[in-house]
Scaffold this active site. Structure first.
Site, PDB file in Angstrom:
ATOM      1  N   ARG A 110       2.364  -6.131  -4.497  1.00 25.39           N
ATOM      2  CA  ARG A 110       3.654  -5.665  -4.376  1.00 25.39           C
ATOM      3  C   ARG A 110       4.150  -5.725  -3.247  1.00 25.39           C
ATOM      4  NH1 ARG A 110       6.362  -1.812  -2.179  1.00 25.39           N
ATOM      5  NH2 ARG A 110       4.814  -0.332  -2.330  1.00 25.39           N
ATOM      6  N   ASP A 111       3.597  -4.839  -2.291  1.00 20.77           N
ATOM      7  CA  ASP A 111       4.146  -4.477  -0.971  1.00 20.77           C
ATOM      8  C   ASP A 111       3.905  -5.623  -0.228  1.00 20.77           C
ATOM      9  OD1 ASP A 111       4.949  -3.383   1.461  1.00 20.77           O
ATOM     10  OD2 ASP A 111       4.053  -1.363   1.004  1.00 20.77           O
ATOM     11  N   HIS A 165       0.163   6.175   2.309  1.00 18.60           N
ATOM     12  CA  HIS A 165       0.420   4.874   2.395  1.00 18.60           C
ATOM     13  C   HIS A 165       0.774   4.320   3.813  1.00 18.60           C
ATOM     14  CE1 HIS A 165       2.355   1.178   0.518  1.00 18.60           C
ATOM     15  NE2 HIS A 165       3.239   1.206   1.725  1.00 18.60           N
ATOM     16  N   HIS A 216       1.000   1.925   7.123  1.00 19.80           N
ATOM     17  CA  HIS A 216       1.631   0.257   7.891  1.00 19.80           C
ATOM     18  C   HIS A 216       0.928   0.472   9.242  1.00 19.80           C
ATOM     19  CE1 HIS A 216       3.991  -1.553   4.823  1.00 19.80           C
ATOM     20  NE2 HIS A 216       4.013  -0.350   4.265  1.00 19.80           N
ATOM     21  N   CYS A 238       8.659  -3.720   4.198  1.00 17.11           N
ATOM     22  CA  CYS A 238      10.048  -3.351   3.426  1.00 17.11           C
ATOM     23  C   CYS A 238      11.038  -4.341   3.687  1.00 17.11           C
ATOM     24  CB  CYS A 238       9.958  -2.059   3.576  1.00 17.11           C
ATOM     25  SG  CYS A 238      11.375  -1.258   2.477  1.00 17.11           S
ATOM     26  N   ASN A 273       0.729  -3.578   6.070  1.00 17.39           N
ATOM     27  CA  ASN A 273      -0.056  -2.547   5.307  1.00 17.39           C
ATOM     28  C   ASN A 273      -1.387  -2.460   6.224  1.00 17.39           C
ATOM     29  OD1 ASN A 273       1.138  -1.195   2.848  1.00 17.39           O
ATOM     30  ND2 ASN A 273       1.617  -3.135   2.650  1.00 17.39           N
TER      31      ASN A 273
HETATM   32 ZN    ZN Z   1       4.690  -0.125   2.386  1.00 22.16          ZN
END
Ligand code: ZN
Length: 306
Positions: free
Chosen positions: A13-14, A207, A209, A240, A249
């Site tokens: 996803r990310d 979460h 990065h 993002c 990440n």
């Molecule tokens: Zn993220």
């Protein structure tokens, strides 16, 4: 018995949302299956957003429907709103993550809504999920909790205020997201403590990065503050599209090495996980893969937590 830490793998996803190429659906499914077979307990496999905004996520329904058949893994889908949550439920997602920005600048860019409007939307999503026969938890990620490329510094009080609103709206779990990677260990400690003091055990995850190279230092700070749930991405993919300056990440392979070395069991077979990078490269040949442990090789001294 070693204490357990839950890793949610977010590269599909990310990671893919910002990739230059588009991974073919069949390869993506195979890649997710390989990561599940390596023992990852949660995988966020996509997001139910408009394919006009993020074309890489157009196949999320198909991906979720295949992934939920994999044994031993919880399949997570991101849904930015009620419509996304309905689609995630229809596809069979086992957990839903929803973003809310702490800052106005990122909120408008990412969701085209104010944080207050998104808190109200989360309330509608909670009501919808509670009306279902199948129990699915809603985890809310507080984006830009550690700084914002639009609005700059984010105060502890702002994060606490948004977290309190989201907890009151009925979220099952809350994680703090360093969307652009401006956080540092002292900031992580302060905000994890403050949010937990305000909302208790609903505060669960981080979460992170690695924009400034502090990703694993931040993870360790969180671990020492009692956090037992981390998002990370295979090969450190991620970013993002609506947050300028965000980079990848934290690297799942390196995070597993850190956690297992510290005596925290992740359930992940590190060698199998590293092998899953080959499928990522097959699906996205131009993508640069990050990670220190995969580059150096697993050292002979490594002992997984038992
Ligand atoms: Zn993220």
């Amino acid at each position: 018995m070693a204490e357990r830490v839950t890793i949610c793998e977010v590269a599909p996803r990310d990671g893919l949302q910002i990739a230059r190429g588009r991974m073919p659906t069949a390869v993506k499914s195979r890649w997710i299956a390989a990561m599940a077979a390596a023992g990852l307990p949660q995988i966020e496999v996509g997001s139910f957003v408009s394919p006009k905004l993020i074309p890489q996520m157009a196949d999320t329904g198909e991906i979720v429907r295949a992934a939920v058949l994999l044994p031993g893994v919880t399949i997570v889908a991101l849904a930015p709103n009620l419509r996304g949550a309905e689609a995630a439920m229809a596809a069979g997602a086992q957990r839903i993550s929803v973003p809310i920005s702490v800052t106005m600048g990122h909120s408008r860019a990412n969701l085209n809504r104010t944080p207050a409007e998104q808190t109200a939307e989360i309330g509608r999503m909670v009501a919808f999920l509670r009306g279902q026969t199948r129990r699915v938890e809603l985890e809310v990620a507080l984006s830009t909790a550690f700084g914002c490329s639009f609005d700059g510094v984010v105060a502890v009080d702002e994060v606490v205020r948004v977290a309190e609103g989201v907890a009151a709206a009925g979220a099952d779990a809350i994680s703090l997201a360093d969307t652009v990677g401006y956080g540092h260990p002292a900031d992580i400690r302060a905000k994890v403590r403050a949010v937990r003091a305000a909302i208790g055990p609903v505060m669960q995850g981080l979460h992170l990065h690695d924009t400034m190279g502090l990703g694993l230092a931040n993870a360790l700070a969180g671990l020492e503050e009692g956090v037992r749930k981390f998002d990370s991405a295979l090969a450190g993919l991620g970013g993002c599209p609506f947050a300028p300056g965000a980079s990848g990440n934290i690297v799942t392979e390196d995070l597993v090495f850190l956690l297992e070395s510290q005596g925290f069991a992740t359930g992940v077979d590190l060698a199998k996980l590293i092998a899953a990078r080959a499928i990522l490269t097959e699906g996205l040949p131009d993508e640069v893969l990050h990670g220190q442990v995969p580059r150096a090789g697993i050292p002979k001294t490594f002992r997984p937590a038992a």
